[in-house]
Design a protein around this motif. Structure first.
Motif, mmCIF file in Angstrom:
data_model
loop_
_atom_site.group_PDB
_atom_site.id
_atom_site.type_symbol
_atom_site.label_atom_id
_atom_site.label_comp_id
_atom_site.label_asym_id
_atom_site.label_seq_id
_atom_site.Cartn_x
_atom_site.Cartn_y
_atom_site.Cartn_z
ATOM 1 N N SER A 1 -53.741 -36.803 55.717
ATOM 2 C CA SER A 1 -54.714 -36.692 56.754
ATOM 3 C C SER A 1 -55.895 -37.188 56.451
ATOM 4 N N ILE B 1 -59.185 -36.244 57.150
ATOM 5 C CA ILE B 1 -59.616 -34.891 56.572
ATOM 6 C C ILE B 1 -59.780 -34.803 55.648
ATOM 7 N N GLU C 1 -56.628 -37.046 64.387
ATOM 8 C CA GLU C 1 -57.479 -35.841 63.977
ATOM 9 C C GLU C 1 -58.618 -35.709 64.511
ATOM 10 N N ARG D 1 -59.870 -31.786 64.830
ATOM 11 C CA ARG D 1 -60.457 -31.670 63.722
ATOM 12 C C ARG D 1 -61.028 -31.810 63.230
ATOM 13 N N TYR E 1 -64.220 -30.077 64.587
ATOM 14 C CA TYR E 1 -64.521 -29.192 64.384
ATOM 15 C C TYR E 1 -65.297 -29.224 63.283
ATOM 16 N N LEU E 2 -65.158 -30.423 62.354
ATOM 17 C CA LEU E 2 -65.652 -29.854 60.725
ATOM 18 C C LEU E 2 -67.141 -30.584 61.278
ATOM 19 N N TYR F 1 -57.920 -27.727 70.465
ATOM 20 C CA TYR F 1 -57.036 -26.983 69.126
ATOM 21 C C TYR F 1 -57.104 -25.439 69.413
ATOM 22 N N GLU G 1 -54.819 -23.940 57.445
ATOM 23 C CA GLU G 1 -55.282 -24.883 58.456
ATOM 24 C C GLU G 1 -57.377 -25.272 58.248
ATOM 25 N N GLN H 1 -57.081 -26.053 54.973
ATOM 26 C CA GLN H 1 -57.083 -27.703 54.349
ATOM 27 C C GLN H 1 -58.228 -28.314 54.993
ATOM 28 N N LEU H 2 -59.869 -27.589 55.927
ATOM 29 C CA LEU H 2 -60.497 -28.428 55.953
ATOM 30 C C LEU H 2 -61.879 -28.014 54.940
#
Length: 730
Positions: free
Chosen positions: A65, A67, A93, A96, A99-100, A125, A492, A495-496
């Motif tokens: 990952s 991210i 990704e 992700r 989103y971030l 997503y 999830e 992890q983010l």
């Protein structure tokens, strides 16, 4: 470019993100249960063999990952990387990253950009679809478009009516339609937004039984939680069910209010654990006669349960000598796992009855019949210390060796193994000493004695006289492990790095806090740590070692083999002020971090019973004295920067009082300079290890070992040189 930056550049290049395309060429910038309770719980549950974790991530794990390499960076630092990924729809990704990026733009008050980033993201997503809608609603609110915000909140209720995020929608829409708050209470009672609703409603209806019951069950994290329990029991005692009392008892117990917990457990459903905690809570609350009655009820109701054995031992300490003997005889005859402790207690009773020979025989029975027990290890260690004090180092060495063979899993084993090495050195057995020190590092790597052993082997870990000025190389990056419990959405979010959202979701998903599984307790500990509840989070992870079921022990062992487990136990909150003030005071920042971990578990608002406040537990009068010395006109002890500023000054001061000897400085920080001066006069200071063992204050004795043990763990977990040496030891 630093090593961390270089690794990130390589990872993103492998992933197909061109660093050259990144705008501007931006570089990256780099004490819950008291000791008595804890000792008792440890006696219930066998200690698990500590093993060295695997410290190196495999290449596949590193590349899994991109991210994951960005979540701990600030929005500004990671923006170019996220933008680069978000411009590649085929990047694995891509969702992700978007989103971030939207989260960061919201945090930086850029709602229009956030809305654009979120466009149609829920279709790409689906795992976070409800959260994406929530972000969009928040962006519209930030933009001032209340109509679109309300429509988006309503969309959540339509498309995700049973998702916990719906509680957020009900909360927001309920501001204009209070009926929806009642729906939140009915559907999502554990959600923090619902807890907020209940707390708000309680201000106008302060004795509402449904509201108080909801808060008692789901608001353990609120600062006024104990007040809620008090109000509930005071206003509605006659209406509470046994299950209510168990919930209340658990809450009081978690908040260390043992007297009230014991009284509540006495009204809870009859189980061995509840009956035991009724007695123990009442005993700790100073209600001796009620405690005696509760322990007797435990024995009569559950004569064969393990809790009964411990209850009878406690009961023996509350009654006269003759009945005490009778209770201890029951334990010895019926509960082999507690017989060693009962025999030690019996020896004390026999001594009080002037039967010294019988007392001696009881202790000898521990060594002969229960040779593997913690109590046998304690007796052997006492004999070894006595032999050393009398100058018989060979006998002391042999007795300490016996502990490493007979009692390797006891609390005394790391200390005994270290002194096998020390006494071997004094006997001229250098090879045996080296073997002993390496054994300590291999078998007990997280112990204080592992640090002392590493020093004896010549490792660059700092001694009491050099540790202050040591500037260890530290790699602060910590990989996130995959949570063993909870939904895929929770995992999830974690992890983010969306820790507050993950914690919120966990409050709904964690439905078994009284009897959690290993996976649930571990996950709960991580969730607490991620939102700054270091006190309870560290306790939740540490206390997993007390599980006695073999399968649960295996699960715990698997968890503790992960580097991330240990790094969660030894985190770096308030890194910037710690580094800054440590540099200003010429103090090793890892030593300061280690001391803060012991003093406050990184809780800035914590206050001791005597008034010591904040991260470094500065007493108000001491803070005032220091402020006068450094011309500090205004400060707050619960302000992290102020507290570290004052506390590091005082730690520098205690070092200057003792010629920069960190052992004496740290002991003085805890016990005061007068007591340390007295100990130096009484014991001398020929050997620092011998001095530590002679510290007469149990609190300071444990404090010194804990601070330097913390320091060692930060070194072994984050210092590349020590990590490499530890890998060779194993």
């Amino acid at each position: 470019m630093s090593n961390a930056k270089s690794r990130l550049a390589v990872i993103l290049s492998i992933a197909g993100v061109s660093l050259g395309a990144i705008a501007g060429g931006l570089l990256l910038h780099q004490t819950h249960l008291d000791r008595q309770i804890a000792d008792e719980l440890r006696s219930w549950f066998p200690q698990v063999n500590p093993q060295q974790p695997t410290f190196q991530l495999t290449p596949a794990q590193v590349q899994k990952s991109e991210i994951a390499q960005l979540v701990n960076l600030s929005p500004t630092e990671r923006q170019p990387y996220l933008e680069a990924m978000s411009q590649q729809p085929n990047h694995r990704e891509y969702p992700r990253a978007r989103y971030l990026l939207a989260m960061d733009r919201l945090a930086e008050n850029q709602p229009q950009e956030a809305i654009a980033t979120l466009a149609d993201l829920e279709t790409r997503y689906p795992l976070l679809a409800a959260h994406i809608l929530s972000l969009r609603a928040q962006a519209y609110t930030q933009l001032g478009d209340t109509t679109q915000a309300a429509a988006t909140w309503q969309q959540i209720l339509t498309t995700h009516p049973n998702h916990p995020v719906a509680a957020e929608a009900l909360f927001e829409l309920g501001k204009t339609n209070p009926r929806l708050w009642e729906e939140a209470i009915a559907k999502f009672p554990a959600h923090p937004r619902t807890v907020e609703i209940a707390a708000n409603q309680l201000t106008t209806n302060p004795n509402s039984l449904p509201l108080l019951r909801l808060l008692a069950q789901h608001a353990l994290y609120k600062p006024d939680y104990t007040d809620i329990l008090d109000r509930l029991t005071r206003a509605h005692s006659a209406q509470l069910s046994p299950e209510d009392w168990e919930m209340i008892a658990f809450g009081y117990w978690e908040k260390l209010n043992y007297g009230k917990a014991g009284a509540a457990y006495a009204k809870a459903p009859a189980t061995p654990k509840n009956r035991y905690r009724a007695g123990r809570g009442l005993q700790l609350g100073g209600k001796t006669q009620e405690a005696i009655a509760a322990y007797k009820l435990l024995y009569s109701s559950y004569p064969n349960e393990k809790e009964t054995a411990q209850g009878l031992i406690h009961l023996s300490r509350l009654v006269d000598l003759q009945p005490a003997q009778e209770y201890l005889n029951i334990v010895i005859a019926q509960f082999p796992h507690k017989a060693p402790e009962a025999l030690i207690e019996q020896s004390k009773v026999l001594n009080a009855l002037k039967s010294s020979e019988s007392a001696k025989q009881a202790r000898q029975s521990v060594l002969t019949q229960y040779s593997k027990s913690e109590e046998a290890a304690k007796l052997r260690w006492q004999q070894a210390e006595d032999a050393a004090d009398n100058g018989n180092l060979l006998q002391a060495w042999r007795l300490a060796q016996e502990i490493t063979v007979e009692n390797p899993d006891t609390d005394y084993a790391p200390e005994a193994a270290f002194w096998v090495g020390k006494w071997a050195q004094k006997l001229g057995r250098e090879r045996d000493a080296k073997t002993a020190y390496e054994y300590v590092l291999q078998r007990y790597p997280e112990s204080y004695y592992a640090w002392r052993s590493a020093l004896m082997l010549g490792w660059n870990v700092g001694d009491f006289t050099t540790i202050r000025y040591l500037e260890p190389d530290v790699e602060y990056s910590a990989p996130r492990l995959r949570l063993p419990a909870g939904s895929e959405t929770l995992k999830e979010l974690h992890q983010l790095g969306q820790d507050r959202d993950a914690w919120t979701l966990w409050q709904v998903e964690f439905t078994n806090p009284i009897e959690p599984t290993v996976a649930q307790q571990f996950t709960d500990g991580i969730m607490r740590l991620q939102v700054g509840d270091y006190l309870d989070g560290i306790f939740m992870l540490n206390s997993l070692a007390w599980r006695d079921d073999p399968e649960e022990q295996n699960q715990y062992q698997m968890l503790r083999q992960q580097l991330a487990y240990w790094q969660e136990l030894y985190p770096f909150p308030y890194l910037e002020p710690i580094q800054s003030w440590s540099k200003d005071r010429q103090l090793n920042p890892l030593l300061v971090t280690a001391l803060i971990r012991q003093e406050s578990r990184f809780m800035p608002d914590i206050k001791s019973v005597v008034g010591a406040t904040g991260l470094m537990q500065v007493m108000p009068e001491t803070g005032e004295w220091i402020a006068g010395r450094i011309n500090l006109a205004s400060y707050q002890l619960d302000n992290p920067n102020d507290n570290i500023k004052l506390g590091t000054w005082y730690l520098d001061y205690t070092h200057s009082e003792y010629n920069n000897n960190s052992l004496l400085a740290v002991a003085s920080y805890n016990a005061g300079p007068g007591n340390v001066a007295d100990w130096l006069n009484r014991f001398g200071f020929r050997d620092p290890d011998e001095f530590v063992e002679k510290i007469p204050f149990p609190e300071t004795y444990g404090y010194v070992k804990s601070v330097f043990g913390n320091y060692w763990n930060y070194m072994r977990l984050y210092n590349p040189e020590i990590i490499q040496k530890m890998s060779k030891i194993n």
